[in-house]
Design an enzyme around this catalytic site. Structure first.
Site, PDB file in Angstrom:
ATOM      1  N   VAL A   1      32.753  49.499  36.212  1.00 44.36           N
ATOM      2  CA  VAL A   1      32.620  50.903  36.604  1.00 44.36           C
ATOM      3  C   VAL A   1      31.868  51.699  35.538  1.00 44.36           C
ATOM      4  CG1 VAL A   1      33.835  52.972  37.367  1.00 44.36           C
ATOM      5  CG2 VAL A   1      34.785  50.719  37.905  1.00 44.36           C
ATOM      6  N   LYS A  32      44.354  54.071  38.221  1.00 44.09           N
ATOM      7  CA  LYS A  32      45.559  54.349  39.047  1.00 44.09           C
ATOM      8  C   LYS A  32      46.839  53.920  38.343  1.00 44.09           C
ATOM      9  CE  LYS A  32      43.539  50.392  40.523  1.00 44.09           C
ATOM     10  NZ  LYS A  32      42.199  50.077  40.907  1.00 44.09           N
ATOM     11  N   VAL A  60      42.040  56.288  43.629  1.00 44.00           N
ATOM     12  CA  VAL A  60      42.611  55.922  44.930  1.00 44.00           C
ATOM     13  C   VAL A  60      41.474  55.689  45.915  1.00 44.00           C
ATOM     14  CG1 VAL A  60      44.137  56.615  46.820  1.00 44.00           C
ATOM     15  CG2 VAL A  60      44.622  57.385  44.480  1.00 44.00           C
ATOM     16  N   GLY A 118      38.765  53.995  45.740  1.00 42.56           N
ATOM     17  CA  GLY A 118      37.410  53.903  45.171  1.00 42.56           C
ATOM     18  C   GLY A 118      36.498  55.050  45.531  1.00 42.56           C
ATOM     19  N   ILE A 154      36.011  56.627  48.360  1.00 42.49           N
ATOM     20  CA  ILE A 154      36.409  57.573  49.423  1.00 42.49           C
ATOM     21  C   ILE A 154      36.954  58.861  48.789  1.00 42.49           C
ATOM     22  CG2 ILE A 154      37.939  57.940  51.401  1.00 42.49           C
ATOM     23  CD1 ILE A 154      38.136  54.916  51.729  1.00 42.49           C
ATOM     24  N   GLU A 195      41.031  38.386  42.209  1.00 48.33           N
ATOM     25  CA  GLU A 195      41.131  38.000  40.793  1.00 48.33           C
ATOM     26  C   GLU A 195      41.638  36.560  40.693  1.00 48.33           C
ATOM     27  OE1 GLU A 195      40.690  40.166  38.208  1.00 48.33           O
ATOM     28  OE2 GLU A 195      40.307  41.922  39.457  1.00 48.33           O
ATOM     29  N   ASP A 241      49.082  46.934  43.594  1.00 49.96           N
ATOM     30  CA  ASP A 241      47.911  47.813  43.510  1.00 49.96           C
ATOM     31  C   ASP A 241      47.993  48.903  44.590  1.00 49.96           C
ATOM     32  OD1 ASP A 241      45.014  48.323  42.650  1.00 49.96           O
ATOM     33  OD2 ASP A 241      44.781  47.924  44.794  1.00 49.96           O
ATOM     34  N   LYS A 261      48.436  53.265  44.144  1.00 56.07           N
ATOM     35  CA  LYS A 261      47.604  54.275  44.819  1.00 56.07           C
ATOM     36  C   LYS A 261      48.475  55.138  45.743  1.00 56.07           C
ATOM     37  CE  LYS A 261      43.712  51.104  44.567  1.00 56.07           C
ATOM     38  NZ  LYS A 261      43.078  49.968  45.259  1.00 56.07           N
ATOM     39  N   GLY A 321      34.176  48.346  43.648  1.00 55.97           N
ATOM     40  CA  GLY A 321      32.789  47.987  43.338  1.00 55.97           C
ATOM     41  C   GLY A 321      32.198  49.020  42.404  1.00 55.97           C
TER      42      GLY A 321
HETATM   43  N1  NAP Z   1      36.183  47.661  39.475  1.00 47.64           N
HETATM   44  C1  NAP Z   1      36.460  48.451  40.523  1.00 47.64           C
HETATM   45  O1  NAP Z   1      35.948  48.252  41.622  1.00 47.64           O
HETATM   46  C2  NAP Z   1      37.389  49.620  40.362  1.00 47.64           C
HETATM   47  C3  NAP Z   1      37.646  50.454  41.466  1.00 47.64           C
HETATM   48  C4  NAP Z   1      38.476  51.571  41.322  1.00 47.64           C
HETATM   49  C5  NAP Z   1      39.056  51.811  40.089  1.00 47.64           C
HETATM   50  N2  NAP Z   1      38.816  50.971  39.044  1.00 47.64           N
HETATM   51  C6  NAP Z   1      39.461  51.271  37.758  1.00 47.64           C
HETATM   52  O2  NAP Z   1      38.453  51.554  36.797  1.00 47.64           O
HETATM   53  C7  NAP Z   1      38.894  51.139  35.519  1.00 47.64           C
HETATM   54  C8  NAP Z   1      37.864  50.185  34.910  1.00 47.64           C
HETATM   55  O3  NAP Z   1      37.754  49.048  35.736  1.00 47.64           O
HETATM   56  P1  NAP Z   1      36.571  47.981  35.578  1.00 47.64           P
HETATM   57  O4  NAP Z   1      36.619  47.124  36.781  1.00 47.64           O
HETATM   58  O5  NAP Z   1      35.301  48.663  35.222  1.00 47.64           O
HETATM   59  O6  NAP Z   1      37.116  47.144  34.323  1.00 47.64           O
HETATM   60  P2  NAP Z   1      36.304  46.112  33.404  1.00 47.64           P
HETATM   61  O7  NAP Z   1      35.066  45.652  34.075  1.00 47.64           O
HETATM   62  O8  NAP Z   1      37.291  45.110  32.924  1.00 47.64           O
HETATM   63  O9  NAP Z   1      35.861  47.018  32.153  1.00 47.64           O
HETATM   64  C9  NAP Z   1      36.755  47.467  31.172  1.00 47.64           C
HETATM   65  C10 NAP Z   1      35.951  48.027  30.017  1.00 47.64           C
HETATM   66  O10 NAP Z   1      36.853  48.534  29.043  1.00 47.64           O
HETATM   67  C11 NAP Z   1      36.430  48.106  27.760  1.00 47.64           C
HETATM   68  N3  NAP Z   1      37.575  48.066  26.862  1.00 47.64           N
HETATM   69  C12 NAP Z   1      38.633  47.217  26.860  1.00 47.64           C
HETATM   70  N4  NAP Z   1      39.468  47.521  25.858  1.00 47.64           N
HETATM   71  C13 NAP Z   1      38.923  48.595  25.223  1.00 47.64           C
HETATM   72  C14 NAP Z   1      39.293  49.365  24.102  1.00 47.64           C
HETATM   73  N5  NAP Z   1      40.405  49.098  23.414  1.00 47.64           N
HETATM   74  N6  NAP Z   1      38.483  50.384  23.721  1.00 47.64           N
HETATM   75  C15 NAP Z   1      37.354  50.668  24.380  1.00 47.64           C
HETATM   76  N7  NAP Z   1      36.950  49.961  25.464  1.00 47.64           N
HETATM   77  C16 NAP Z   1      37.718  48.937  25.860  1.00 47.64           C
HETATM   78  C17 NAP Z   1      35.791  46.751  27.975  1.00 47.64           C
HETATM   79  O11 NAP Z   1      34.915  46.454  26.887  1.00 47.64           O
HETATM   80  P3  NAP Z   1      33.970  45.135  26.843  1.00 47.64           P
HETATM   81  O12 NAP Z   1      33.002  45.296  28.002  1.00 47.64           O
HETATM   82  O13 NAP Z   1      33.268  45.240  25.550  1.00 47.64           O
HETATM   83  O14 NAP Z   1      34.873  43.979  26.988  1.00 47.64           O
HETATM   84  C18 NAP Z   1      35.059  46.993  29.292  1.00 47.64           C
HETATM   85  O15 NAP Z   1      33.794  47.538  29.051  1.00 47.64           O
HETATM   86  C19 NAP Z   1      40.297  50.534  35.726  1.00 47.64           C
HETATM   87  O16 NAP Z   1      41.266  51.510  35.484  1.00 47.64           O
HETATM   88  C20 NAP Z   1      40.283  50.155  37.191  1.00 47.64           C
HETATM   89  O17 NAP Z   1      41.577  50.135  37.766  1.00 47.64           O
HETATM   90  C21 NAP Z   1      38.009  49.893  39.157  1.00 47.64           C
END
Ligand code: NAP
Length: 437
Positions: A15, A107, A134, A136, A138, A192, A203, A207, A304
């Site tokens: 994200v 969330k 919640v 994504g 929407i 996952e 999850d 939400k 996404g």
């Molecule tokens: N993915 C989705 O579709 C989606 C949808 C809705 C909501 N979300 C929410 O959005 C958030 C992020 O999700 P994501 O999918 O983008 O996760 P992700 O791909 O795992 O990315 C997490 C990021 O956080 C960084 N990070 C981890 N520990 C850290 C720390 N101590 N200090 C600073 N940065 C740190 C990581 O660094 P590195 O890259 O260097 O490892 C990575 O860049 C979550 O809360 C998730 O629930 C995600």
């Protein structure tokens, strides 16, 4: 033109990197819409060397997201790390306490600490925006918090987890088992490696807890959610549902009842002709039922990078457009201190229709015994069907019952009675039926 809005992004994963890219690619449009530039001035992630697909060399790199939140020259702190404790919680708290606006997609953090964080935001007069947390992309938070003023919500329900909806959709379309679908979803990146959090309903529950608070003005109660996952849904259930005019979806439902508010996450039969039944694959949907509007259904991409970034950027743009001294909408619709305690309606008092699938010994009297247990518990049946003997054995039959509205307590008692009678050859399956337009 007003001064640029300075943004710090902590977390540059799926994200975070998408947010940075879209802010770069759509800079001119956003400036026109917001009346000022939006610039990323600070970033933080774990690995400073990783290529994020966007040039962030002009932004100051922070190893520690809390330092970024406290010290960076920013107006908005965007938390995209994830997790309900650790750096996500600490840095969001630090940013709010330092009087900076916060945008988050987290969330898990809001389900656990949302009210406490909202209290800080409201005390400091800053925004805590969380549209992406919640469903994504929407825009359900804004719809509920701002566009439905004056409406009293009676029920909110939705398909809030794309992984589960993807699995159920493929099980129905292709006639394959839950396990086979899950493996495929993992191979394609829709699930996952450890899918427990999604398929057991956690999850969805996170939400749902946020939607409940917005819908009913209550404090978030993420630990008070009845939860059943989709792992025990079989082809027999999906086929029986189709024969009866239903489709199985994992729904999160929050509903006001006479005894309190129900919060439940479980596989649910919805009429095949209903709008929510047409929501397939990884798509999410949220239905909001109110006294003035009736039933509104929003559907779209629930996850996404780009879809989630769209919601995050909408939140950042709202901050860019807000003017100093302007009264912000409270984080959960009502001032955090005025949110009412959550009054739980016990699951046993849940009222609705039920689908019950029983695998029984093929002997005389079983059908009558089942019907008697139902009658003894005042359960009136819409249908009771005995299906052909299964191919594998000549000694068992399937009985499928659909009840009229009854209570969970009555159904549990009746099924316990049938189990005690010794007629079952397998675990009974009970699936709740949800009213949907
Ligand atoms: N993915 C989705 O579709 C989606 C949808 C809705 C909501 N979300 C929410 O959005 C958030 C992020 O999700 P994501 O999918 O983008 O996760 P992700 O791909 O795992 O990315 C997490 C990021 O956080 C960084 N990070 C981890 N520990 C850290 C720390 N101590 N200090 C600073 N940065 C740190 C990581 O660094 P590195 O890259 O260097 O490892 C990575 O860049 C979550 O809360 C998730 O629930 C995600």
């Amino acid at each position: 033109m007003a001064e640029a809005l300075r943004v710090g992004i902590a977390g540059l994963g799926t994200v975070g990197a998408s947010v940075a890219r879209v802010l770069r690619d759509k800079a001119a449009e956003l400036t026109r819409q917001c009346g000022r530039d939006i610039v990323v001035t600070a970033v933080s992630a774990r690995d400073p060397k990783r290529d994020r697909g966007v040039d962030l060399s002009a932004a100051t790199w922070f190893e520690d997201s809390v330092k970024l939140a406290e010290k960076a020259e920013i107006d908005v702190f965007v938390e995209l790390i994830g997790g309900d404790e650790g750096p996500a919680r600490q840095s969001v708290k630090a940013a709010l306490e330092a009087g900076r606006h916060v945008v988050t997609a987290n969330k898990a953090l809001l389900a656990k600490h949302g009210v406490a964080l909202a209290e800080i935001a409201e005390k400091k007069g800053v925004l805590l925006n969380y549209e992406a947390a919640v469903a994504g992309g929407i825009p359900v938070i804004k719809t509920m918090r701002e566009a439905m003023a004056g409406n009293a919500v009676t029920r909110v329900f939705g398909i809030l987890n794309g992984t589960c909806n993807y699995i159920l959709t493929r099980m129905e379309a292709e006639g394959i088992s839950f396990d086979a679908c899950l493996k495929d979803a993992q191979r394609l990146g829709y699930a996952e490696a450890d899918p427990t959090f999604d398929i057991e309903g956690h999850d969805t529950a996170h939400k749902l807890s946020i939607l409940t608070s917005l819908a009913f003005g209550t404090r978030i109660a993420a630990n008070d959610i009845y939860m059943e996952g989709i792992a025990n849904i079989t082809q027999a259930d999906i086929r029986a549902a189709a024969d009866l005019g239903y489709r199985i979806k994992l729904l999160g439902v929050a509903q006001r009842t006479e005894s309190g508010i129900e919060q439940r996450v479980h596989p649910t039969m919805v009429p095949t002709a209903s709008v929510i039944a047409q929501v397939h694959g990884v798509t999410n949907a949220v239905a909001i039922e109110t006294d003035i509007l009736g039933e509104l259904l929003l559907s779209g991409p629930g996850a996404g990078g780009n879809a989630t970034a769209s919601a995050v950027i909408g939140d950042i743009a709202d901050i860019a457009k807000s003017r100093p001294g302007f009264q912000h909408a409270p984080v959960f619709g009502w001032p955090a201190k005025e949110l009412k305690p959550y009054k739980k309606a016990g699951m046993r008092s849940h009222a609705g229709g039920y689908f019950i699938r029983l695998t029984v010994h093929d002997r005389t009297g079983v059908f009558a015994a089942i019907a008697k247990r139902m009658a003894d518990n005042d359960i009136s049946l819409e249908s009771i069907v005995q299906q052909a003997t299964s191919a594998e054995t000549q000694e068992q039959k399937t009985v499928i019952l659909v009840t009229h509205e009854t209570t969970e307590a009555a159904v549990r008692k009746a099924v316990e009675g049938i189990t005690k009678d010794g007629h079952l050859t397998d675990k009974p399956q009970v699936i709740r039926i949800e009213r949907a337009e």
